[in-house]
Design a protein around this motif. Sequence first.
Motif, PDB file in Angstrom:
ATOM      1  N   MET A 183       0.823  -1.204   0.000  1.00 49.50           N
ATOM      2  CA  MET A 183       0.000   0.000   0.000  1.00 49.50           C
ATOM      3  C   MET A 183       0.861   1.260   0.000  1.00 49.50           C
ATOM      4  O   MET A 183       0.504   2.274  -0.587  1.00 49.50           O
ATOM      5  CB  MET A 183      -0.926   0.007   1.223  1.00 49.50           C
ATOM      6  CG  MET A 183      -2.022  -1.028   1.175  1.00 49.50           C
ATOM      7  SD  MET A 183      -3.077  -0.842  -0.293  1.00 49.50           S
ATOM      8  CE  MET A 183      -2.583  -2.266  -1.244  1.00 49.50           C
ATOM      9  N   VAL A 184       2.019   1.175   0.674  1.00 53.55           N
ATOM     10  CA  VAL A 184       2.942   2.317   0.644  1.00 53.55           C
ATOM     11  C   VAL A 184       3.386   2.569  -0.790  1.00 53.55           C
ATOM     12  O   VAL A 184       3.490   3.705  -1.248  1.00 53.55           O
ATOM     13  CB  VAL A 184       4.158   2.049   1.554  1.00 53.55           C
ATOM     14  CG1 VAL A 184       5.237   3.102   1.356  1.00 53.55           C
ATOM     15  CG2 VAL A 184       3.731   2.025   3.005  1.00 53.55           C
ATOM     16  N   ALA A 185       3.616   1.471  -1.500  1.00 57.53           N
ATOM     17  CA  ALA A 185       4.088   1.610  -2.876  1.00 57.53           C
ATOM     18  C   ALA A 185       3.064   2.338  -3.750  1.00 57.53           C
ATOM     19  O   ALA A 185       3.430   2.958  -4.758  1.00 57.53           O
ATOM     20  CB  ALA A 185       4.380   0.226  -3.450  1.00 57.53           C
ATOM     21  N   MET A 186       1.797   2.280  -3.374  1.00 59.31           N
ATOM     22  CA  MET A 186       0.783   2.986  -4.171  1.00 59.31           C
ATOM     23  C   MET A 186       0.782   4.486  -3.881  1.00 59.31           C
ATOM     24  O   MET A 186       0.134   5.257  -4.578  1.00 59.31           O
ATOM     25  CB  MET A 186      -0.602   2.395  -3.891  1.00 59.31           C
ATOM     26  CG  MET A 186      -0.708   0.962  -4.399  1.00 59.31           C
ATOM     27  SD  MET A 186      -2.363   0.329  -4.250  1.00 59.31           S
ATOM     28  CE  MET A 186      -3.172   1.191  -5.567  1.00 59.31           C
ATOM     29  N   HIS A 187       1.471   4.904  -2.841  1.00 60.90           N
ATOM     30  CA  HIS A 187       1.746   6.289  -2.439  1.00 60.90           C
ATOM     31  C   HIS A 187       0.554   7.258  -2.534  1.00 60.90           C
ATOM     32  O   HIS A 187       0.716   8.440  -2.738  1.00 60.90           O
ATOM     33  CB  HIS A 187       2.939   6.850  -3.246  1.00 60.90           C
ATOM     34  CG  HIS A 187       2.742   7.025  -4.714  1.00 60.90           C
ATOM     35  ND1 HIS A 187       2.087   8.116  -5.218  1.00 60.90           N
ATOM     36  CD2 HIS A 187       3.108   6.265  -5.762  1.00 60.90           C
ATOM     37  CE1 HIS A 187       2.057   7.997  -6.536  1.00 60.90           C
ATOM     38  NE2 HIS A 187       2.666   6.889  -6.881  1.00 60.90           N
ATOM     39  N   HIS A 188      -0.653   6.762  -2.380  1.00 59.03           N
ATOM     40  CA  HIS A 188      -1.791   7.684  -2.339  1.00 59.03           C
ATOM     41  C   HIS A 188      -2.556   7.576  -1.019  1.00 59.03           C
ATOM     42  O   HIS A 188      -3.394   8.434  -0.742  1.00 59.03           O
ATOM     43  CB  HIS A 188      -2.770   7.384  -3.491  1.00 59.03           C
ATOM     44  CG  HIS A 188      -2.352   8.036  -4.754  1.00 59.03           C
ATOM     45  ND1 HIS A 188      -2.257   9.403  -4.888  1.00 59.03           N
ATOM     46  CD2 HIS A 188      -1.988   7.520  -5.953  1.00 59.03           C
ATOM     47  CE1 HIS A 188      -1.850   9.695  -6.112  1.00 59.03           C
ATOM     48  NE2 HIS A 188      -1.674   8.569  -6.786  1.00 59.03           N
ATOM     49  N   LEU A 232       6.808  -1.566  12.907  1.00 61.01           N
ATOM     50  CA  LEU A 232       5.854  -0.466  13.001  1.00 61.01           C
ATOM     51  C   LEU A 232       6.221   0.604  11.976  1.00 61.01           C
ATOM     52  O   LEU A 232       7.402   0.901  11.791  1.00 61.01           O
ATOM     53  CB  LEU A 232       5.901   0.159  14.392  1.00 61.01           C
ATOM     54  CG  LEU A 232       5.728  -0.786  15.584  1.00 61.01           C
ATOM     55  CD1 LEU A 232       5.869  -0.010  16.878  1.00 61.01           C
ATOM     56  CD2 LEU A 232       4.385  -1.471  15.525  1.00 61.01           C
ATOM     57  N   PHE A 233       5.250   1.147  11.311  1.00 65.32           N
ATOM     58  CA  PHE A 233       5.534   2.314  10.462  1.00 65.32           C
ATOM     59  C   PHE A 233       4.268   3.090  10.186  1.00 65.32           C
ATOM     60  O   PHE A 233       3.148   2.586  10.338  1.00 65.32           O
ATOM     61  CB  PHE A 233       6.239   1.918   9.155  1.00 65.32           C
ATOM     62  CG  PHE A 233       5.397   1.126   8.181  1.00 65.32           C
ATOM     63  CD1 PHE A 233       4.463   1.759   7.361  1.00 65.32           C
ATOM     64  CD2 PHE A 233       5.562  -0.240   8.062  1.00 65.32           C
ATOM     65  CE1 PHE A 233       3.710   1.030   6.456  1.00 65.32           C
ATOM     66  CE2 PHE A 233       4.811  -0.979   7.166  1.00 65.32           C
ATOM     67  CZ  PHE A 233       3.874  -0.338   6.355  1.00 65.32           C
ATOM     68  N   VAL A 234       4.461   4.332   9.808  1.00 63.07           N
ATOM     69  CA  VAL A 234       3.359   5.189   9.358  1.00 63.07           C
ATOM     70  C   VAL A 234       3.820   5.838   8.068  1.00 63.07           C
ATOM     71  O   VAL A 234       4.918   6.400   8.011  1.00 63.07           O
ATOM     72  CB  VAL A 234       3.029   6.286  10.397  1.00 63.07           C
ATOM     73  CG1 VAL A 234       1.905   7.162   9.871  1.00 63.07           C
ATOM     74  CG2 VAL A 234       2.637   5.682  11.722  1.00 63.07           C
ATOM     75  N   PHE A 235       3.004   5.730   7.044  1.00 62.71           N
ATOM     76  CA  PHE A 235       3.317   6.392   5.776  1.00 62.71           C
ATOM     77  C   PHE A 235       2.327   7.542   5.581  1.00 62.71           C
ATOM     78  O   PHE A 235       1.113   7.342   5.597  1.00 62.71           O
ATOM     79  CB  PHE A 235       3.202   5.413   4.613  1.00 62.71           C
ATOM     80  CG  PHE A 235       3.432   6.075   3.280  1.00 62.71           C
ATOM     81  CD1 PHE A 235       4.698   6.507   2.910  1.00 62.71           C
ATOM     82  CD2 PHE A 235       2.383   6.301   2.400  1.00 62.71           C
ATOM     83  CE1 PHE A 235       4.905   7.134   1.690  1.00 62.71           C
ATOM     84  CE2 PHE A 235       2.579   6.921   1.183  1.00 62.71           C
ATOM     85  CZ  PHE A 235       3.855   7.337   0.836  1.00 62.71           C
ATOM     86  N   ARG A 236       2.887   8.745   5.445  1.00 67.10           N
ATOM     87  CA  ARG A 236       2.043   9.919   5.223  1.00 67.10           C
ATOM     88  C   ARG A 236       2.262  10.397   3.797  1.00 67.10           C
ATOM     89  O   ARG A 236       3.343  10.927   3.487  1.00 67.10           O
ATOM     90  CB  ARG A 236       2.405  11.029   6.211  1.00 67.10           C
ATOM     91  CG  ARG A 236       2.305  10.607   7.648  1.00 67.10           C
ATOM     92  CD  ARG A 236       2.654  11.710   8.622  1.00 67.10           C
ATOM     93  NE  ARG A 236       2.717  11.168   9.974  1.00 67.10           N
ATOM     94  CZ  ARG A 236       3.822  10.739  10.556  1.00 67.10           C
ATOM     95  NH1 ARG A 236       4.975  10.807   9.924  1.00 67.10           N
ATOM     96  NH2 ARG A 236       3.791  10.248  11.772  1.00 67.10           N
ATOM     97  N   PRO A 237       1.292  10.191   2.935  1.00 66.82           N
ATOM     98  CA  PRO A 237       1.486  10.596   1.540  1.00 66.82           C
ATOM     99  C   PRO A 237       1.511  12.117   1.424  1.00 66.82           C
ATOM    100  O   PRO A 237       0.944  12.835   2.240  1.00 66.82           O
ATOM    101  CB  PRO A 237       0.268  10.007   0.831  1.00 66.82           C
ATOM    102  CG  PRO A 237      -0.757   9.856   1.884  1.00 66.82           C
ATOM    103  CD  PRO A 237      -0.051   9.651   3.172  1.00 66.82           C
ATOM    104  N   GLY A 238       2.176  12.581   0.414  1.00 65.42           N
ATOM    105  CA  GLY A 238       2.248  14.023   0.197  1.00 65.42           C
ATOM    106  C   GLY A 238       2.642  14.306  -1.224  1.00 65.42           C
ATOM    107  O   GLY A 238       2.972  13.394  -2.003  1.00 65.42           O
ATOM    108  N   SER A 239       2.617  15.579  -1.557  1.00 67.82           N
ATOM    109  CA  SER A 239       2.917  15.959  -2.937  1.00 67.82           C
ATOM    110  C   SER A 239       4.364  15.627  -3.292  1.00 67.82           C
ATOM    111  O   SER A 239       4.702  15.409  -4.451  1.00 67.82           O
ATOM    112  CB  SER A 239       2.649  17.444  -3.135  1.00 67.82           C
ATOM    113  OG  SER A 239       3.372  18.178  -2.170  1.00 67.82           O
ATOM    114  N   ALA A 240       5.234  15.599  -2.272  1.00 67.53           N
ATOM    115  CA  ALA A 240       6.653  15.325  -2.555  1.00 67.53           C
ATOM    116  C   ALA A 240       6.968  13.842  -2.441  1.00 67.53           C
ATOM    117  O   ALA A 240       8.121  13.458  -2.283  1.00 67.53           O
ATOM    118  CB  ALA A 240       7.523  16.124  -1.597  1.00 67.53           C
ATOM    119  N   GLY A 241       5.971  13.003  -2.520  1.00 67.26           N
ATOM    120  CA  GLY A 241       6.226  11.564  -2.502  1.00 67.26           C
ATOM    121  C   GLY A 241       5.925  10.900  -1.195  1.00 67.26           C
ATOM    122  O   GLY A 241       5.903   9.686  -1.104  1.00 67.26           O
TER     123      GLY A 241
END
Lengths: 317, 825
Positions: free
Chosen positions: B453-458, B509-518
Amino acid sequence: MYGLKLDWMETPEKPYYTLEDYTGPEGRWCPGCGDFAVLAAAQRLCRDEQLAPEKTVFVSGIGCSSRFPHYMKTYGFHGLHGRALPVACGIRARRPDLNVFVATGDGDCCSIGTAHWIHAIRYNMKMVVMMFDNNVYGLTKNQTSPTSNVGLRTYTHPRGNVVSPLDPLQVTLGVAGASFVAQTVDFNPPHLLATLTAAFHHPGFAFIRILQRCPHYTAKIFDPLQQDPSQMALLTHPDGIDGGEGLSRVFPNRVEHDPSDIRQARALVDGERGVPVGLLYRNPDLPRYDEASAAGLAATRADRENLLEDQFDWFSI
Amino acid sequence: MTQGATRLPEKEKAPTDVTPADSSKEAKTQHIEAADPAAKTDWEEAARRFHRFGSSPENRLEPKLDSGFNWSRGGPAALLPLLETRPGMPAILMPGEDGGPPDIQPLDLVLERGLETVRGAGHPARVLGELLPRLVRRISRRTRDEKQLLAFREVAGEGTEALLSELALSGESGETLEEDCRSLLSTIPISWQLIGPSVASAHLAVETVRRAREPARSAIAREVRTLSEHVDNLLIIDEAKGTSSSLSDGLRDGLGRYGLTLIDHEALAKMHPDRKARRLEKARRGRLEKASKVLGEWLEQSSAEPLGVYLVSSKKGLSISEKPLPAGVFTRQAERPLKTAIEVFLEAAAPIVELARAIRVARLEMSGSYRPEIHDDTIETLNWQALKRDELALVPPVIATMDCSTSLEQSIGELCQLVWSGRPVLVLSSGPVPDPSELEDLSRHQPSLGTLMVAMHHAWVLQGSTAQPEHLARSLLGSDPCRPSIAFIAEAETPILGEAAVAGRARPLFVFRPGSAGGELDLTGNPSVVSDWPTYTLEIKKEKKTERIELRITFAEAAAAWSIGRDHLFAVPEEGFSTDQVPLDEWIAHPKRDLPGGPLPYIWIISDDGVLFRAIVSRALALACADRLADFRLLQEMAGVGGVHLARAREDARAEALAEAKADMERLTAEHEKALEEAVEETTRSAMAGLAAALLQDGAAGRIVPAGKPLPTAAPDPETERVESEPAEEAPAEPEEDEEEELLLQDPWINTPLCTSCNDCFKINELLFKYDENKQALFTDLSKGTYADLVRAAEICPAKCIHPGKPRPDDPTATPEMIERGSKL
């Protein structure tokens, strides 16, 4: 899995003890007696270390200070004159789970109990020995004790003592097996408590000589030290007794002393650099007799019977 | 007992101490004086066969070897330090005050801060301070199996009551402790909630998401209230204009009956140009009426209630543990919850879209810039995608729970659809730890859905664990209300197992916060983030020597903590140790690991009586460890805390810094040499000049003047010197400070730490003195005794710690004789 328990979650709750849990009847010593200070420090030690009263025993012989067990709300053994240490060693040998403290005086320990004292040092069983040294027999009303100074007028030496005093520290340091030797004073409660605490955490026989004021018979002998603390030498070292920063202000005369250095300890006891106050010697690695004597404690009756049978088999035909 | 091995009887063992770093557990290694060579060979062969073929019984040597290790009473040595990371420590959810953001803090820290507050109010609270860990344990136990969030103050109250009744302290200690407990409870606001290690993911998500949106919702509510008043005022004024359009009529209506007795409205109207009051156009009035209605209804209905939450679950419904649900939660059941959640979101967003339209209309009307030709269409076509971040926070959150039994293929498909739809739905996917399927077939690669899901970056993506409630709740508070959010939550059977899964990289554990810069990947919460595996040092004391063993928590350690993973481990006692055996982390990087006769991987295990064994790891588990490591390295790479690129960047930066430092050093050396030359020249010049001057002018006085200083031309004027020194001599003293100090010295005081507890002062006046909790003397109230009492107590005190000071002016016992005695003390 090996009981990987969350220590903050799974620890069974133990009772919490306050000072009242160790406080017995009011002490019946003379007003101003230094024994009060030692009693209060011992009670604070028990409270701070949260020692279960039913797992703590104070043993004494005969003398003023030997009334100590009566004033502690723990187990106590008020024994015979000079026999505090054999009783304590016996307790320690068969009940290593108990915290053993000994209250003994200069007469009790250094006169009639000398033989037991020497051998208790050799045994190096884990216990805290508080030797109250007021330089006189107080309970029996003013007789010369082994640590009385030359010239001290007592009922047994009305013209003054003529025999040189015995130095309990020098004697203890001279016995093989001495593993913890310290000196403190009753009129400095913080240092007294810090010394008792260090002794309690020592794994073997911890001998503390407490210079204790007797307000009736030797009222003046410790006055010089109390009025002029520079006559005492506070022993300082990272491995020594840490009584807090306040002690440095009370004791202007400080001597750096490594408590593993027994030669320097013996030199310091001579007092040329001041009456030493602090930890003179400590060796936590010496063998302990109570470890050997506790072997087989867990044996059941059947185990013992089997052992006897094995022994009898040697003689069977 | 091991066949062929010579395990010595207990009394013949050389006792050795093993102390894990930062842990108090002691252990000892088995000491073998003379190992049997034949037995050693047996162990080596058995270990090699086990590693290659696994635990199937037919692969064991006959007769079977038994190390004597009991898994029910022992485990991986590297997991011992995990106890100090406080796994499962409950957390406190603190709603923000005055519109501020909410916060999460661990229980023990919150109680410690509460205690500091109590102490700040003048209560020493010594006993409570010592009992605080006990209170933490009691509250923790209360939350251990609790699926819901609890009212913290209530639970803390129960905890303190139980503590008080359990201790049953009598006398002053008991009263003080009770008072301190009450003070501690008063520091806890009613709204704080307690989150335990077994909390149901749905409950936690509902409360945190709701709390996270409160600040934005409050801010919007304030604005809506202002806008609503403004729109209503416009409509009221328009109503007041009445049917007439003339100025005269308008004045008449406006002045009212009383005003008309004073002012002639017709005459006044004639004095002004005829500006007819025009009523609002029909379209504008309709627009305002609609906006007023929408704003008013929202204020009346929605803003006063807690934010509603939609919970969409599969047909199986929510588990019993998740019921009863908190207030304001609406449930839906669906065959495909994620797809339904998208539709539910559109339903939930519709009223907010209406509200957003009304807000825009009102704003434009307030500023008088509404232009129908531009804004009508814009507002009419406004949909949820045009909502701003704070407006989206008004939409009731939609939470979809994903069944853990759903197949991977179906899960990926549904999640991809959700991410592509862009709907801000929060998906909760909870799975048990340990997961039996994870170890059933270790040869099968287990793709991490989180990483995919991180790889989908949205989408906002969380991978958390109930073993760390603080991390989990804090992360959920930060979920993005504008994007799809996906939370993968490991529900640990016990906190220590969950923590082992995190540390062993099985569930990082991790949190991915999508953003305009990737986007940004945050690995906070994992132990030793920059390393492959968390490392701890075990100290082994053998007689007087101390050896240290580096221990790493790998996936094998985590698997060993789970009973289902122990089939992949083969315990070997010390007589079976050989040089072919290498630690597992070394084996993973070993170049010959796949060759015949290659090294055998092992981990350290320890029995409850402290004997260390090696556990040979099966090849399947060892390869699974390598697989988890590869996953974690990928995360490190994405988070920028490790990997090839970071190493390169580090090398480049180091080379650049070294080059700069070298250039600086050369420049400074050159400057220094130049300055040195100049100084030497200057000194020589000055010395020569001074010498020449001394010889020529001042040689008789025999003085040598320092270089660079002018020669004195005349003796200093004594008068000038005196005048210059006068101010210093006449510097005024500071009498005020001295007076204050003097006043302080006049007060009686006790040097409490020196008190020897002899009771003598009590015999003089027991009302004047009391003991503190260390049984050392203090004054109770100086008015309860006289100056004579103080002097007598000070005289009798063997520790000389009582100081009577100066008497009060009205004290009748302060005779000259007594003052004389007191002055010596």
